[in-house]
Design an enzyme around this catalytic site. Sequence first.
Site, mmCIF file in Angstrom:
data_model
loop_
_atom_site.group_PDB
_atom_site.id
_atom_site.type_symbol
_atom_site.label_atom_id
_atom_site.label_comp_id
_atom_site.label_asym_id
_atom_site.label_seq_id
_atom_site.Cartn_x
_atom_site.Cartn_y
_atom_site.Cartn_z
ATOM 1 N N TRP A 73 0.819 -1.233 0.000
ATOM 2 C CA TRP A 73 0.000 0.000 0.000
ATOM 3 C C TRP A 73 0.837 1.262 0.000
ATOM 4 C CZ3 TRP A 73 -4.057 -1.283 4.417
ATOM 5 C CH2 TRP A 73 -4.888 -2.314 3.973
ATOM 6 N N LYS A 74 2.130 1.122 0.266
ATOM 7 C CA LYS A 74 3.033 2.286 0.342
ATOM 8 C C LYS A 74 2.483 3.293 1.368
ATOM 9 C CE LYS A 74 4.589 1.232 -4.272
ATOM 10 N NZ LYS A 74 5.141 1.673 -5.542
ATOM 11 N N HIS B 129 13.310 -1.677 -1.257
ATOM 12 C CA HIS B 129 12.464 -1.124 -2.318
ATOM 13 C C HIS B 129 13.157 0.100 -2.936
ATOM 14 C CE1 HIS B 129 9.080 0.553 -4.451
ATOM 15 N NE2 HIS B 129 8.421 -0.582 -4.253
ATOM 16 N N GLU C 151 12.119 -6.079 -9.592
ATOM 17 C CA GLU C 151 11.264 -4.901 -9.734
ATOM 18 C C GLU C 151 12.072 -3.749 -10.337
ATOM 19 O OE1 GLU C 151 7.684 -3.620 -7.274
ATOM 20 O OE2 GLU C 151 9.345 -2.675 -6.263
HETATM 21 P P1 PGA Z 1 3.179 -0.469 -8.655
HETATM 22 O O1 PGA Z 1 4.217 -0.621 -7.469
HETATM 23 O O2 PGA Z 1 2.378 -1.733 -8.735
HETATM 24 O O3 PGA Z 1 2.341 0.724 -8.251
HETATM 25 O O4 PGA Z 1 3.969 -0.223 -9.884
HETATM 26 C C1 PGA Z 1 4.865 -1.826 -7.222
HETATM 27 C C2 PGA Z 1 5.818 -1.613 -6.080
HETATM 28 O O5 PGA Z 1 6.564 -0.630 -6.121
HETATM 29 O O6 PGA Z 1 5.822 -2.363 -5.107
#
Ligand code: PGA
Length: 235
Positions: free
Chosen positions: A10-11, A94, A154
């Site tokens: 969810w950040k 991240h 990622e």
């Molecule tokens: P996103 O983010 O699905 O909004 O691109 C993925 C993440 O950074 O974990």
Amino acid sequence: MNKPTLIANWKATKTIKETVEWVKTAKADLEQIDYTEIIVCPPFSSLPIASSLFKDTSIKVGAQDVSKFKKGAYTGEVTVEMLDGLVEYCIIGHSERRKYFGEVDDDVIEKAKNLLEYSITPILCVSNLDQLDSYLERGKVIIDSAEKIIFVYEPPGAISGGGDYKPDSPDVASEQSGKIEEKMGKKVTTLYGGSINPDNVVSFISKENINGGLIGQASTDPKTFFEIVSNIKPA
Ligand code: PGA
């Protein structure tokens, strides 16, 4: 073959109230799912309520970060001891932590060590293979504990941040995930992250070497997240 894993990141979104609303909307549906592992990663302030609401369900809760320090005069930090008993997983490394908070590879290694010591599974983001090499040069912990780590390939350019959707191609993501496993020299869990949505999730998850996804923006709406989960239902 293990079940795929879907992680909701969810950040920096959701108050405690919004967390309760998300869980209320999604819980009954998510609880029925038996073909995928689901891990929800709310912000720190929502971890106690999320852990309590998902208690006794198959849905797991993870943190989005942990301190590299164990304890002490480090204002603002949340240590692994504080997460112990609250979460089973924790995202580390991240690219947003690097970009906005100056985190470096040595920090990530310390975080991994702290989590592993407390048997919290690190969800280790890998932006590219050079970064993985750098982790490996910094100590043996990643390779020695590889089977206890969830790796997420990622690429920073694929993250949806400003609403600018540029997902990596599923073929490249599959190839890079395969290389992560090759470097580890053993079977490991590798996910893909970056602009996953209900329309493209299958194109990633169906690829060799991709065992699931880390989902940011599209996980913040419970209905969209459930659509993603539903779309990967095996035929
Ligand atoms: P996103 O983010 O699905 O909004 O691109 C993925 C993440 O950074 O974990």
